[in-house]
Design an enzyme around this catalytic site. Structure first.
Site, mmCIF file in Angstrom:
data_model
loop_
_atom_site.group_PDB
_atom_site.id
_atom_site.type_symbol
_atom_site.label_atom_id
_atom_site.label_comp_id
_atom_site.label_asym_id
_atom_site.label_seq_id
_atom_site.Cartn_x
_atom_site.Cartn_y
_atom_site.Cartn_z
ATOM 1 C CG ASN A 88 -1.843 -1.181 1.273
ATOM 2 O OD1 ASN A 88 -2.311 -1.630 0.247
ATOM 3 N ND2 ASN A 88 -2.109 -1.703 2.470
ATOM 4 C CG HIS A 101 4.704 -2.309 5.128
ATOM 5 N ND1 HIS A 101 4.595 -0.965 5.397
ATOM 6 C CD2 HIS A 101 3.429 -2.783 5.087
ATOM 7 C CE1 HIS A 101 3.326 -0.632 5.537
ATOM 8 N NE2 HIS A 101 2.593 -1.720 5.341
ATOM 9 C CG HIS A 103 0.650 -6.306 3.730
ATOM 10 N ND1 HIS A 103 0.137 -6.366 5.007
ATOM 11 C CD2 HIS A 103 0.729 -4.989 3.413
ATOM 12 C CE1 HIS A 103 -0.109 -5.127 5.430
ATOM 13 N NE2 HIS A 103 0.243 -4.269 4.486
HETATM 14 P P1 AMP Z 1 -0.400 -0.968 5.920
HETATM 15 O O1 AMP Z 1 -1.871 -0.733 6.194
HETATM 16 O O2 AMP Z 1 -0.137 -1.506 4.540
HETATM 17 O O3 AMP Z 1 0.415 0.253 6.248
HETATM 18 O O4 AMP Z 1 0.025 -2.150 6.864
HETATM 19 C C1 AMP Z 1 0.418 -1.991 8.174
HETATM 20 C C2 AMP Z 1 0.357 -3.357 8.797
HETATM 21 O O5 AMP Z 1 1.213 -3.357 9.920
HETATM 22 C C3 AMP Z 1 -1.019 -3.778 9.304
HETATM 23 O O6 AMP Z 1 -1.380 -5.008 8.673
HETATM 24 C C4 AMP Z 1 -0.835 -3.940 10.820
HETATM 25 O O7 AMP Z 1 -1.547 -5.040 11.316
HETATM 26 C C5 AMP Z 1 0.658 -4.163 10.925
HETATM 27 N N1 AMP Z 1 1.282 -3.730 12.153
HETATM 28 C C6 AMP Z 1 1.177 -2.516 12.748
HETATM 29 N N2 AMP Z 1 1.959 -2.454 13.842
HETATM 30 C C7 AMP Z 1 2.581 -3.657 13.927
HETATM 31 C C8 AMP Z 1 3.519 -4.230 14.850
HETATM 32 N N3 AMP Z 1 3.955 -3.559 15.907
HETATM 33 N N4 AMP Z 1 3.929 -5.493 14.618
HETATM 34 C C9 AMP Z 1 3.493 -6.191 13.559
HETATM 35 N N5 AMP Z 1 2.602 -5.711 12.654
HETATM 36 C C10 AMP Z 1 2.152 -4.470 12.848
#
Ligand code: AMP
Ligand code: ZN
Length: 138
Positions: A88, A101, A103
């Protein structure tokens, strides 16, 4: 390049613990805290890039093969039969953490439908016009 206010910088560099499945000099791959399915991973570069537009070319070139490696390991270890890669960029696209990042989301036979959209329709003239609009900026 680290951002002191960025949680993914802290996780990627080991300052905050995470369920790590892979680490090398450039990346840490962790399990997402709110997984879309069992094994949902996040590929985090150790350097801070806000999104794909800010990403270093060398890191970008390493990210896709790493995603494939993670996907293959997921299939072998978890029994998923496929996986989605989601990346994203921008709030309107659903980005909530502004550290690049990827996914990697395992998909299981008979599992819930995820990462889908309802196909729209566009006439060929409009498709051509939109293609020209984008091309002008490349
Ligand atoms: P995005 O919406 O693409 O920015 O994805 C962010 C992702 O990070 C989401 O799927 C969250 O569940 C995940 N996330 C946020 N904080 C953490 C954390 N501390 N450890 C692992 N995953 C996280
Ligand atoms: Zn960061």
């Amino acid at each position: 390049m680290k951002d002191d206010n960025c949680i993914f910088c802290k996780i990627a560099n080991g300052e905050i613990p995470s369920a790590t499945v892979y680490e090398d000099e450039d990346f840490r791959v962790i399990l997402d805290l709110g997984p879309a399915s069992k094994g949902h991973c996040l590929i985090l570069p150790k350097h801070h890039f806000a999104d794909i537009c800010a990403l270093d070319d060398e890191i970008g070139a390493k990210a896709l093969p790493l995603a494939a490696k993670i996907g293959v390991a997921m299939k072998r270890s978890l029994g998923c039969t496929g996986f989605n890669m989601v990346q994203n960029n921008g709030t309107s696209a659903g980005q909530t953490v502004f550290h690049f990042h990827i996914h990697v989301i395992p998909r299981y036979d008979g599992g819930p439908d995820m990462v889908s959209w309802t196909p729209g329709h566009m006439e060929s003239e409009e498709l051509a016009a939109v293609a020209e609009q984008i091309k002008k900026e490349l």
